[in-house]
Design a protein around this motif. Structure first.
Motif, mmCIF file in Angstrom:
data_model
loop_
_atom_site.group_PDB
_atom_site.id
_atom_site.type_symbol
_atom_site.label_atom_id
_atom_site.label_comp_id
_atom_site.label_asym_id
_atom_site.label_seq_id
_atom_site.Cartn_x
_atom_site.Cartn_y
_atom_site.Cartn_z
ATOM 1 N N PHE A 37 22.001 6.922 26.436
ATOM 2 C CA PHE A 37 22.272 5.832 25.495
ATOM 3 C C PHE A 37 22.388 4.489 26.197
ATOM 4 N N GLY A 38 22.019 4.472 27.449
ATOM 5 C CA GLY A 38 22.012 3.211 28.161
ATOM 6 C C GLY A 38 23.354 2.790 28.705
ATOM 7 N N VAL A 39 24.302 3.728 28.782
ATOM 8 C CA VAL A 39 25.623 3.419 29.325
ATOM 9 C C VAL A 39 25.662 3.786 30.797
ATOM 10 N N ASN A 40 26.068 2.860 31.635
ATOM 11 C CA ASN A 40 26.198 3.092 33.074
ATOM 12 C C ASN A 40 27.611 2.720 33.504
ATOM 13 N N GLY A 41 28.098 3.387 34.550
ATOM 14 C CA GLY A 41 29.424 3.068 35.043
ATOM 15 C C GLY A 41 29.527 3.337 36.526
ATOM 16 N N ASN A 42 30.446 2.647 37.166
ATOM 17 C CA ASN A 42 30.716 2.935 38.575
ATOM 18 C C ASN A 42 32.187 2.658 38.862
ATOM 19 N N VAL A 43 32.695 3.404 39.822
ATOM 20 C CA VAL A 43 34.099 3.284 40.220
ATOM 21 C C VAL A 43 34.151 3.309 41.735
ATOM 22 N N ASN A 44 34.970 2.431 42.295
ATOM 23 C CA ASN A 44 35.062 2.415 43.756
ATOM 24 C C ASN A 44 36.130 3.401 44.247
ATOM 25 N N LYS A 45 36.309 3.443 45.546
ATOM 26 C CA LYS A 45 37.205 4.416 46.168
ATOM 27 C C LYS A 45 38.666 4.210 45.765
ATOM 28 N N SER A 46 39.016 2.985 45.417
ATOM 29 C CA SER A 46 40.400 2.708 45.037
ATOM 30 C C SER A 46 40.703 3.097 43.592
ATOM 31 N N GLY A 47 39.655 3.440 42.826
ATOM 32 C CA GLY A 47 39.866 3.859 41.447
ATOM 33 C C GLY A 47 39.535 2.805 40.419
ATOM 34 N N LYS A 48 39.080 1.650 40.849
ATOM 35 C CA LYS A 48 38.734 0.574 39.916
ATOM 36 C C LYS A 48 37.212 0.532 39.721
ATOM 37 N N GLY A 49 36.782 0.169 38.510
ATOM 38 C CA GLY A 49 35.358 0.079 38.242
ATOM 39 C C GLY A 49 35.082 -0.486 36.864
ATOM 40 N N ALA A 50 33.860 -0.251 36.383
ATOM 41 C CA ALA A 50 33.483 -0.799 35.084
ATOM 42 C C ALA A 50 32.441 0.091 34.436
ATOM 43 N N ALA A 51 32.412 0.049 33.086
ATOM 44 C CA ALA A 51 31.383 0.727 32.311
ATOM 45 C C ALA A 51 30.526 -0.363 31.660
ATOM 46 N N TYR A 52 29.204 -0.192 31.762
ATOM 47 C CA TYR A 52 28.277 -1.208 31.265
ATOM 48 C C TYR A 52 27.534 -0.661 30.049
ATOM 49 N N TYR A 53 27.720 -1.354 28.918
ATOM 50 C CA TYR A 53 27.028 -1.007 27.684
ATOM 51 C C TYR A 53 25.892 -2.010 27.460
ATOM 52 N N PRO A 54 25.002 -1.729 26.534
ATOM 53 C CA PRO A 54 23.885 -2.671 26.327
ATOM 54 C C PRO A 54 24.327 -4.099 26.040
ATOM 55 N N ASP A 55 25.464 -4.277 25.380
ATOM 56 C CA ASP A 55 25.869 -5.636 25.021
ATOM 57 C C ASP A 55 27.296 -5.984 25.449
ATOM 58 N N SER A 56 27.899 -5.141 26.327
ATOM 59 C CA SER A 56 29.269 -5.452 26.756
ATOM 60 C C SER A 56 29.616 -4.707 28.048
ATOM 61 N N THR A 57 30.773 -5.070 28.595
ATOM 62 C CA THR A 57 31.287 -4.441 29.826
ATOM 63 C C THR A 57 32.755 -4.092 29.619
ATOM 64 N N GLU A 58 33.149 -2.910 30.138
ATOM 65 C CA GLU A 58 34.549 -2.473 29.994
ATOM 66 C C GLU A 58 35.106 -2.126 31.373
ATOM 67 N N ASP A 59 36.285 -2.642 31.693
ATOM 68 C CA ASP A 59 36.930 -2.307 32.970
ATOM 69 C C ASP A 59 37.437 -0.866 32.938
ATOM 70 N N LEU A 60 37.292 -0.197 34.069
ATOM 71 C CA LEU A 60 37.777 1.174 34.219
ATOM 72 C C LEU A 60 38.858 1.213 35.298
ATOM 73 N N ASP A 61 39.879 2.045 35.087
ATOM 74 C CA ASP A 61 40.964 2.147 36.057
ATOM 75 C C ASP A 61 41.422 3.612 36.154
ATOM 76 N N PHE A 62 41.104 4.240 37.292
ATOM 77 C CA PHE A 62 41.493 5.634 37.529
ATOM 78 C C PHE A 62 42.646 5.741 38.528
ATOM 79 N N THR A 63 43.318 4.647 38.821
ATOM 80 C CA THR A 63 44.359 4.689 39.864
ATOM 81 C C THR A 63 45.490 5.654 39.495
#
Length: 448
Positions: A37-63
């Motif tokens: 569906f065109g959703v991509n995401g990445n998270v770094n080693k510290s647990g922070k990252g983002a999810a990318y949608y076709p028309d927006s971006t969402e912060d991710l936090d796995f800490t």
């Protein structure tokens, strides 16, 4: 143990189980995810990252999730920290102290008497046969001739305690090795799953296998001479037992983060069980030694029967010790130099046994290093430390009693000689008084 690597591998496995791809060589983009569906995401080693949608971006936090994973590892290893395990170096100090009474009580070979107390025993055994007569024959047969075995049997008890110390040192050295190996194997299994999503095994042979036998054998190879009367006392050395734990294996596996972490936690319990099995053998050997001591008093108690006529009835002492006429009992006294030499040998022997007793006490309980408060895994209650103390306490009490017997027996010998020489009421009264003291005992009862 590299717990940081384990925690990172556990976090990677957690993310893989959550549907993320793991890039172990990256820090900035450690975990990645994409879908149709065109959703991509990445998270770094510290647990922070983002999810990318076709028309927006969402912060991710796995800490928070990463913190929970690390906490789970820490919780599993709480009881396995260095500060919560008996230190092998300290246990070695205990083993050294426990070997001291073996040396102190060593009477050497039964024929040569080459041990620490052997010289004193040789003096006694060389001079005692030069005395003749019913009273002195009784003294030799019921007192002098029993000394080597009785002393050496106390050394047997000390030997089992010393072997227990060395075996414990070996157990806790190998336990650390098994703990570290398990951490390494678990780290590798979690990493393999995180990278491939394939099931992974955590298997190896525990170093704990045979630890008791290896440790106990170190007593003999470490310079401590085993008492020659080991078999006489009916005590089995730990190093000689055939009943030992064989190969111990750790075999765990998992197909995802939860299963592998459970395998890690249960694997630590397997190592704990291995420690308990090995310590169980030590406990059993110490208990057996204690049982032999408790059930075979005659092997450890030098009752100086020279104080009576040997019939066990203390109320009819009108036999060889009521001496009125030396010639009637065919007594032959050697020269004064022989008398002095025999008494000197007995006095030195009593002093040597007396000096050995505190070494037994220290050797059996060196600062509570094996007490329940000293560790969180293995046998903790009524285990090896409990029985080491029991054996040591009985042994020490019995040695105090033995010291008293030797001293009183020596005084009895001198009184008998005096009575045979003087053949008067005063010397007989002195002899009777000593006889009554010996009959009453030292006041020390190791079998109470």
């Amino acid at each position: 143990m590299d717990t940081d690597a384990l925690k990172q591998a556990a976090i990677d496995a957690y993310m893989r189980s959550d549907g993320w791809n793991v890039y172990p060589d990256r820090d900035e983009i450690r975990y990645g995810q994409s879908n149709l569906f065109g959703v991509n995401g990445n998270v770094n080693k510290s647990g922070k990252g983002a999810a990318y949608y076709p028309d927006s971006t969402e912060d991710l936090d796995f800490t928070a999730q990463f913190a929970e994973v690390r906490a789970r590892v820490d919780t599993a290893l709480t009881d396995w920290q260095e500060s919560r395990l008996p230190e092998p170096g300290a246990l070695n100090d205990g083993a050294v102290k426990a070997r001291e009474p073996i040396t102190a009580l060593n009477v050497g070979d039964a024929t040569s008497f080459g041990g620490t107390l052997g010289g004193y025993l040789k003096t006694v055994s060389d001079n005692a046969p030069l005395f003749r007569g019913a009273a002195l024959n009784a003294f030799n047969n019921s007192f002098v001739n029993q000394l080597p075995a009785v002393i050496a049997n106390h050394g047997c008890l000390a030997t089992v305690v010393a072997e227990a110390w060395s075996a414990e040192e070996e157990i806790w050295t190998r336990a650390r090795s098994d703990r570290d190996t398990h951490i390494e194997k678990t780290t590798a299994a979690l990493s393999a799953y995180a990278e491939t999503e394939a099931p992974s095994d955590i298997t190896f042979v525990l170093a704990l296998s045979g630890a008791v036998i290896a440790g106990a054998s170190a007593v003999a190879t470490g310079g401590a001479t085993l008492p020659f009367a080991l078999a006489t006392a009916g005590i089995t050395a730990i190093s000689a037992t055939n009943d030992h734990v064989g190969e111990l294996r750790l075999e765990r596996n998992g197909a995802n983060y939860q299963e592998l972490m459970t395998a890690f936690e249960e694997g630590l319990a397997d190592i704990d069980d291995g420690i308990s099995q090995q310590e169980g053998l030590i406990k059993e050997a110490l208990h057996n030694a204690w049982t032999v001591f408790e059930g075979h008093r005659s092997l450890f108690d030098l009752t100086p029967r020279v104080s009576d006529d040997g019939d066990g009835d203390w109320g009819d002492e009108t036999s060889v010790f009521d001496v009125a006429d030396a010639s009637a009992y065919e007594i032959v006294l050697p020269g004064q130099d022989v008398v002095d030499s025999l008494c000197s040998g007995l006095n030195n022997l009593a002093h040597g046994v007396e000096q050995a007793e505190p070494k037994v006490v220290t050797g059996a309980d060196d600062g509570n290093l094996l007490a329940p408060s000293a560790r969180e895994v293995g046998l903790r209650y009524n285990g090896a430390s409990f029985w080491m103390w029991n054996v040591g306490d009985n042994n020490a009490s019995s040695l105090r009693n033995l010291t008293w017997d030797i001293k009183q027996g020596t005084a009895m010998l001198q009184a008998i000689i005096q009575d045979f020489r003087d053949r008067d009421a005063d010397s007989q009264a002195a002899l009777d008084n000593l006889r009554n003291q010996v009959g009453a005992g030292s006041g020390e009862n190791p079998w109470a």
